[in-house]
Design an enzyme around this catalytic site. Structure first.
Site, short mmCIF file in Angstrom:
data_model
loop_
_atom_site.label_atom_id
_atom_site.label_comp_id
_atom_site.label_asym_id
_atom_site.label_seq_id
_atom_site.Cartn_x
_atom_site.Cartn_y
_atom_site.Cartn_z
N TYR A 1 0.82 -1.26 -0.18
CA TYR A 1 0.13 -0.07 -0.08
C TYR A 1 0.97 1.25 0.01
CZ TYR A 1 -3.54 3.50 0.92
OH TYR A 1 -4.26 4.53 0.87
N GLN B 1 -10.43 0.78 2.09
CA GLN B 1 -10.99 -0.01 1.19
C GLN B 1 -9.98 -0.69 0.31
OE1 GLN B 1 -11.50 3.17 1.29
NE2 GLN B 1 -11.44 4.15 -0.77
N ASN C 1 -2.68 6.22 6.68
CA ASN C 1 -3.53 7.21 7.85
C ASN C 1 -3.95 6.28 8.78
OD1 ASN C 1 -5.84 6.43 6.70
ND2 ASN C 1 -6.04 8.24 5.56
N GLN D 1 11.23 16.28 9.97
CA GLN D 1 10.40 15.06 10.36
C GLN D 1 8.92 15.71 10.52
OE1 GLN D 1 11.05 11.78 9.61
NE2 GLN D 1 12.87 12.74 8.84
N HIS E 1 5.85 15.68 8.12
CA HIS E 1 4.84 14.56 7.90
C HIS E 1 3.45 14.82 8.37
CE1 HIS E 1 7.69 11.38 6.42
NE2 HIS E 1 8.83 11.94 7.06
N GLU F 1 11.00 5.48 16.18
CA GLU F 1 11.03 4.95 14.74
C GLU F 1 12.42 5.68 14.23
OE1 GLU F 1 8.59 6.10 10.51
OE2 GLU F 1 8.53 7.53 12.22
N HIS F 2 12.63 6.81 14.36
CA HIS F 2 14.06 7.36 13.94
C HIS F 2 14.77 7.73 15.20
CE1 HIS F 2 13.63 7.47 9.59
NE2 HIS F 2 12.37 8.02 9.65
N ASP G 1 15.07 8.49 4.69
CA ASP G 1 13.68 8.60 4.10
C ASP G 1 13.86 8.19 2.56
OD1 ASP G 1 12.19 8.75 6.23
OD2 ASP G 1 12.47 11.07 6.28
N HIS H 1 1.75 -40.42 19.59
CA HIS H 1 2.97 -39.84 19.34
C HIS H 1 3.99 -40.85 19.30
CE1 HIS H 1 1.00 -36.24 18.62
NE2 HIS H 1 1.95 -35.12 18.25
#
Length: 398
Positions: A114, A176, A199, A244, A247, A298-299, A331, A389
């Protein structure tokens, strides 16, 4: 704006849109392509005539890309490919006590990527997800991204899709798109794993479909933690923080420093911004490292005099930029991925690599009968109540 106290939680409240997303997913499951056409017109305000992008449409859009942008994509492609090729694991084997064993690595067969879009499109995201998938030798790669206002795919995205050789591209976005990739429709192929940012609607959808398809993670807004000492250039620090923050309004930006002078200069530059920056004075760099590890960002930027002496002390981070290296370079072209864990998930996993697209298949083969080993297996099986077994093992080797 400046805060000297870290918040207890970070902004990632996708749960508030779950009722809406549930309805979207159910609509796609029951109505297929018709739901995508309706939702695209309703939510994206675009009427599309086809969901799957034809080869002709893909080539037409790709031909519109400026030569300088194409060159930049080509350069980034080779850099990222080199990084992920470095990670390819070998098939390995060994043996012990008469049993040979090992691991063979196999790629996931069908993957959906995506790529979000809005005011801008993000071909770099398709590079970040598509290249490790290709290096991992995924057989089928399908891409979904919202259509632009002309009802077609972004030109740079089309160029990257052709370069990657993906199987199909779909003009569908939001929840969707995730539902379509998870369950399949007349036009959209069902996949085994979905990767890529988005999002809160996209993240809620990934959460809701994770019972039928694997997902890379439920990611929140971008995060950056900077650890800086007196050697750091304050104007570079400010630029990295503001970069950053581009974003979105919910980005989580933190500066940890033991330098009072650096903090004062940075605060002067960001004080009037609407964005909230968290600036924390620490007694030393060791304390800053402790806080960063708790945050698991994250960073992470190690803007200190000797970053190589600090990196081994970092145990929780998505990606680390060392010294004057700007986090923004990751990035795009540095090599590591920009699809990274947020909201503390860096405590248990990392960013997208080829390991997200391959799986280990283990094997074992009893070459020489080892009575002690067999008896141990039979004893354990009987102890756990699995008497058949035990019989299936014993009958072969009595």
């Amino acid at each position: 704006m400046i805060s000297h106290n870290l918040p207890e939680t970070r902004p990632n409240d996708f749960t508030k849109v779950i009722p809406i997303v549930k309805d979207i997913i159910e609509s796609v499951k029951t109505k297929g392509d018709n739901a995508i056409y309706e939702l695209t017109e309703k939510l994206d305000k675009v009427k599309i005539s086809n969901i799957k992008v034809s080869k002709e449409e893909l080539n037409t859009q790709a031909s519109k890309v400026d030569s300088k942008v194409k060159e930049a994509i080509d350069i980034a492609y080779e850099q990222l490919k080199a990084f992920h090729e470095m990670l390819v694991p070998p098939n390995i084997g060994g043996g012990y006590q008469g049993i040979s064993f090992g691991v063979v690595w196999k790629s996931i067969e069908k993957v959906g990527i995506y790529v979000p879009s809005g005011k801008y499109s993000y071909p770099s995201t398709l590079l970040m997800a598509g290249i490790p998938a290709k290096v991992a030798k995924v057989k089928e790669i399908y891409v979904a991204s919202p259509p632009n206002q002309e009802g077609t795919i972004n030109p740079a995205l089309a160029y990257v899709a052709i370069k990657l050789g993906v199987n199909e591209v779909y003009k569908v976005g939001g929840a969707q798109a995730i539902a379509a990739l998870a369950y399949g429709t007349e036009s959209v192929k069902k996949v085994y794993k979905i990767v890529g940012p988005g999002n809160i609607y996209v993240q809620a959808a990934k959460y809701l479909v994770s019972d039928v398809v694997s997902v890379d993670g439920i990611e929140g807004p971008t995060e950056l933690v900077i650890i800086a000492d007196q050697s750091a250039k304050y104007d570079y620090v400010v630029l990295d923080m503001k970069a950053q923050a581009e974003h979105g309004p919910n980005t989580f930006i933190v500066l940890l420093s033991d330098s009072e002078e650096l903090i004062r200069k940075v605060e002067e530059k960001v004080r009037d911004d609407e964005k909230v920056y968290y600036i924390i004075r620490t007694s030393n760099i060791e304390e800053a490292i402790e806080i960063a590890n708790r945050i698991a960002p994250e960073h992470l930027s190690l803007y200190v005099k000797d970053p190589s002496s600090v990196i081994d002390k970092i145990v929780n981070a998505g990606a680390i930029s060392l010294g004057v290296t700007p986090p923004a370079l990751i990035d795009y072209v540095a090599g590591p991925n920009h699809i990274l864990p947020t909201n503390g998930w860096a405590k248990v996993r990392g960013g997208i690599t080829i390991y997200d697209f391959i799986k280990p298949i283990m094997y074992a083969n009893l070459r020489d009968i080892n009575r002690q080993l067999l008896d141990a297996s039979i004893t354990l099986a009987n102890y756990e109540g699995f008497v058949t077994h035990a019989k299936s093992i014993g009958v072969r080797y009595e």
